[in-house]
Enzyme design. Structure first.
Site, PDB file in Angstrom:
ATOM      1  N   ASP A 124      23.788 -18.381 -44.518  1.00 42.54           N
ATOM      2  CA  ASP A 124      23.424 -18.261 -43.093  1.00 42.54           C
ATOM      3  C   ASP A 124      23.676 -19.520 -42.262  1.00 42.54           C
ATOM      4  O   ASP A 124      23.697 -19.457 -41.040  1.00 42.54           O
ATOM      5  CB  ASP A 124      21.939 -17.898 -42.961  1.00 42.54           C
ATOM      6  CG  ASP A 124      21.673 -16.473 -43.403  1.00 42.54           C
ATOM      7  OD1 ASP A 124      22.642 -15.738 -43.616  1.00 42.54           O
ATOM      8  OD2 ASP A 124      20.490 -16.115 -43.534  1.00 42.54           O
ATOM      9  N   VAL A 153      24.910 -31.604 -60.066  1.00 40.18           N
ATOM     10  CA  VAL A 153      23.578 -32.118 -60.435  1.00 40.18           C
ATOM     11  C   VAL A 153      23.575 -32.512 -61.916  1.00 40.18           C
ATOM     12  O   VAL A 153      23.118 -33.595 -62.294  1.00 40.18           O
ATOM     13  CB  VAL A 153      22.480 -31.049 -60.156  1.00 40.18           C
ATOM     14  CG1 VAL A 153      21.145 -31.446 -60.776  1.00 40.18           C
ATOM     15  CG2 VAL A 153      22.330 -30.831 -58.653  1.00 40.18           C
ATOM     16  N   GLY A 205      18.406 -16.132 -51.562  1.00 40.24           N
ATOM     17  CA  GLY A 205      19.699 -15.439 -51.621  1.00 40.24           C
ATOM     18  C   GLY A 205      20.777 -16.345 -52.199  1.00 40.24           C
ATOM     19  O   GLY A 205      20.854 -17.517 -51.852  1.00 40.24           O
ATOM     20  N   GLY A 216      17.109 -22.163 -49.589  1.00 43.00           N
ATOM     21  CA  GLY A 216      16.895 -22.240 -48.137  1.00 43.00           C
ATOM     22  C   GLY A 216      15.452 -22.571 -47.804  1.00 43.00           C
ATOM     23  O   GLY A 216      14.721 -23.140 -48.636  1.00 43.00           O
ATOM     24  N   ARG A 218      13.511 -14.318 -55.338  1.00 44.91           N
ATOM     25  CA  ARG A 218      12.512 -14.678 -54.322  1.00 44.91           C
ATOM     26  C   ARG A 218      11.175 -14.367 -54.983  1.00 44.91           C
ATOM     27  O   ARG A 218      10.864 -13.209 -55.220  1.00 44.91           O
ATOM     28  CB  ARG A 218      12.720 -13.845 -53.047  1.00 44.91           C
ATOM     29  CG  ARG A 218      14.028 -14.171 -52.333  1.00 44.91           C
ATOM     30  CD  ARG A 218      14.079 -13.521 -50.944  1.00 44.91           C
ATOM     31  NE  ARG A 218      15.200 -14.052 -50.180  1.00 44.91           N
ATOM     32  CZ  ARG A 218      16.349 -13.422 -49.987  1.00 44.91           C
ATOM     33  NH1 ARG A 218      16.544 -12.232 -50.507  1.00 44.91           N
ATOM     34  NH2 ARG A 218      17.319 -13.975 -49.285  1.00 44.91           N
TER      35      ARG A 218
HETATM   36  O1  F6P Z   1      19.562 -15.494 -46.274  1.00 45.58           O
HETATM   37  C1  F6P Z   1      20.750 -15.006 -46.745  1.00 45.58           C
HETATM   38  C2  F6P Z   1      20.853 -13.526 -46.506  1.00 45.58           C
HETATM   39  O2  F6P Z   1      22.093 -13.127 -47.040  1.00 45.58           O
HETATM   40  C3  F6P Z   1      20.714 -13.062 -45.061  1.00 45.58           C
HETATM   41  O3  F6P Z   1      21.859 -13.250 -44.287  1.00 45.58           O
HETATM   42  C4  F6P Z   1      20.352 -11.606 -45.245  1.00 45.58           C
HETATM   43  O4  F6P Z   1      19.661 -11.111 -44.153  1.00 45.58           O
HETATM   44  C5  F6P Z   1      19.500 -11.649 -46.473  1.00 45.58           C
HETATM   45  O5  F6P Z   1      19.855 -12.810 -47.195  1.00 45.58           O
HETATM   46  C6  F6P Z   1      19.625 -10.437 -47.366  1.00 45.58           C
HETATM   47  O6  F6P Z   1      18.713 -10.553 -48.387  1.00 45.58           O
HETATM   48  P1  F6P Z   1      18.652  -9.641 -49.691  1.00 45.58           P
HETATM   49  O7  F6P Z   1      19.671 -10.140 -50.641  1.00 45.58           O
HETATM   50  O8  F6P Z   1      17.275  -9.816 -50.196  1.00 45.58           O
HETATM   51  O9  F6P Z   1      18.967  -8.248 -49.241  1.00 45.58           O
END
Ligand code: F6P
Length: 325
Positions: free
Chosen positions: A129, A24, A12, A103, A73
């Site tokens: 988070d 960097v 994310g 993360g 991802r």
């Molecule tokens: O890990 C960061 C985050 O924003 C979480 O707080 C949330 O649950 C998740 O990613 C949402 O993911 P996506 O962008 O795949 O909906």
């Protein structure tokens, strides 16, 4: 001495990732290291979407949310074939080290990759988070808290005008950090987080105490991963168990918390971590996350950042209770 490195963002996105990329790239240039950008995280590594960056590539991005390298991802990187392709692409460019901004999912991938192909990675914690062991704060968290707070302040105005109870859902699948800080700063009556169970009975009790003191509106901040459910589910449970007529509304803040101009705090944090990541690689660190604890740069092995939980400060929850009486 390491001569060529690449940087990518993964998982994310988080405000401040661009400031980290900039640090960097500029740190690498300063030390005479060639630096490459990989687009779309591990997916771009597999596809060879890699380009050489210069000081100029990162001009005018320190203030921008999102990530100029884009993020993903990657399911393919979780396969052996995917990682093999990624390695071949890195070899084509002669890349000897990686800076991964992301993360735990990102760092898990990097650890497996190192075990298979020996490419060292230093991670920089980039997630709103703030759930990573090995750093006091992650890139993007401060901005997300401020975004949530701005929304809470606005909702409080309308909650007060209409004497309503608002359930506001903030992000945090497994983590209550955003909920606690935005809740405290926004004067919430109750904060519900995944780490500590707040039973529905307790929520009702707190609300009742408020009504008895003629409190006409209330704000309850719910982290999306709370055990009692998300904000809508919690609100439904309350409605079905309370016999008096209360006017309840639910607001889910959602991805608004992931975007926007990074705060000064996030820009500075991201700059320090980006610089620390490159210097870490130069000093032979591998499979570690660079973090800041008590204002000092610290390198923590990925296996610890992945395995160890980052506990929330329960004293903060105690404070919410005391200050909402
Ligand atoms: O890990 C960061 C985050 O924003 C979480 O707080 C949330 O649950 C998740 O990613 C949402 O993911 P996506 O962008 O795949 O909906």
């Amino acid at each position: 001495m390491i001569k060529k490195i690449a940087v990518f963002t993964s998982g994310g996105d988080a405000p401040g990732m661009n400031a980290c990329i900039r640090a960097v790239v500029r740190t690498s240039m300063y030390y005479g290291i060639e630096v490459y950008g990989i687009r779309r995280g591990y997916n771009g590594m597999i596809a060879g979407d890699i380009y050489q960056m210069t000081s100029h590539s990162v001009s005018n991005i320190i203030q921008r949310g999102g990530t100029i390298l884009k993020s993903a991802r990657s399911k393919e990187f979780m396969t052996k074939e995917g990682r093999q392709k990624a390695f071949e692409q890195l070899q084509k460019f002669g890349i000897e080290g990686l800076v991964a901004i992301g993360g735990n999912g990102t760092f898990t991938g990097a650890t497996i990759f190192y075990d298979e192909y020996g490419i060292p990675t230093v991670g920089a914690p980039g997630t709103i988070d703030n759930d990573l062991f090995g750093t006091d704060y992650t890139i993007g968290y401060d901005t997300a808290v401020n975004t949530a707070l701005e929304a809470i302040d606005k909702i409080r105005d309308t909650a007060d005008s209409h004497d309503r109870v608002f359930f506001i859902e903030v992000m945090g699948r497994d983590s209550g950090y955003i909920a606690i800080q935005s809740g405290i700063a926004g004067g919430a009556e109750i904060v519900m987080v995944p780490e500590v169970l707040t039973p529905i009975t307790e929520v009702i009790e707190t609300l009742k105490q408020g009504w008895n003191r003629s409190k006409s509106s209330s704000i309850i901040v719910v982290a999306e991963g709370d055990e009692e459910g998300n904000a809508a589910e919690v609100a439904e449970k309350i409605k079905s168990r309370v016999d008096i007529d209360i006017d309840i509304r639910v607001t889910t803040l959602g991805h608004i918390q992931r975007g926007g101009i990074p705060t000064a705090y996030d820009r500075i944090l991201a700059s320090r971590l980006g610089l620390g990541a490159v210097e870490g690689l130069m000093n032979g660190h591998k499979n570690v996350m660079v973090g800041i604890i008590n204002n000092e740069i610290i390198y923590t092995p990925f296996r610890d950042t992945i395995r160890l939980p980052k506990p929330i400060n329960e004293d903060m929850l105690r404070m919410v209770k005391i200050l909402s009486t």
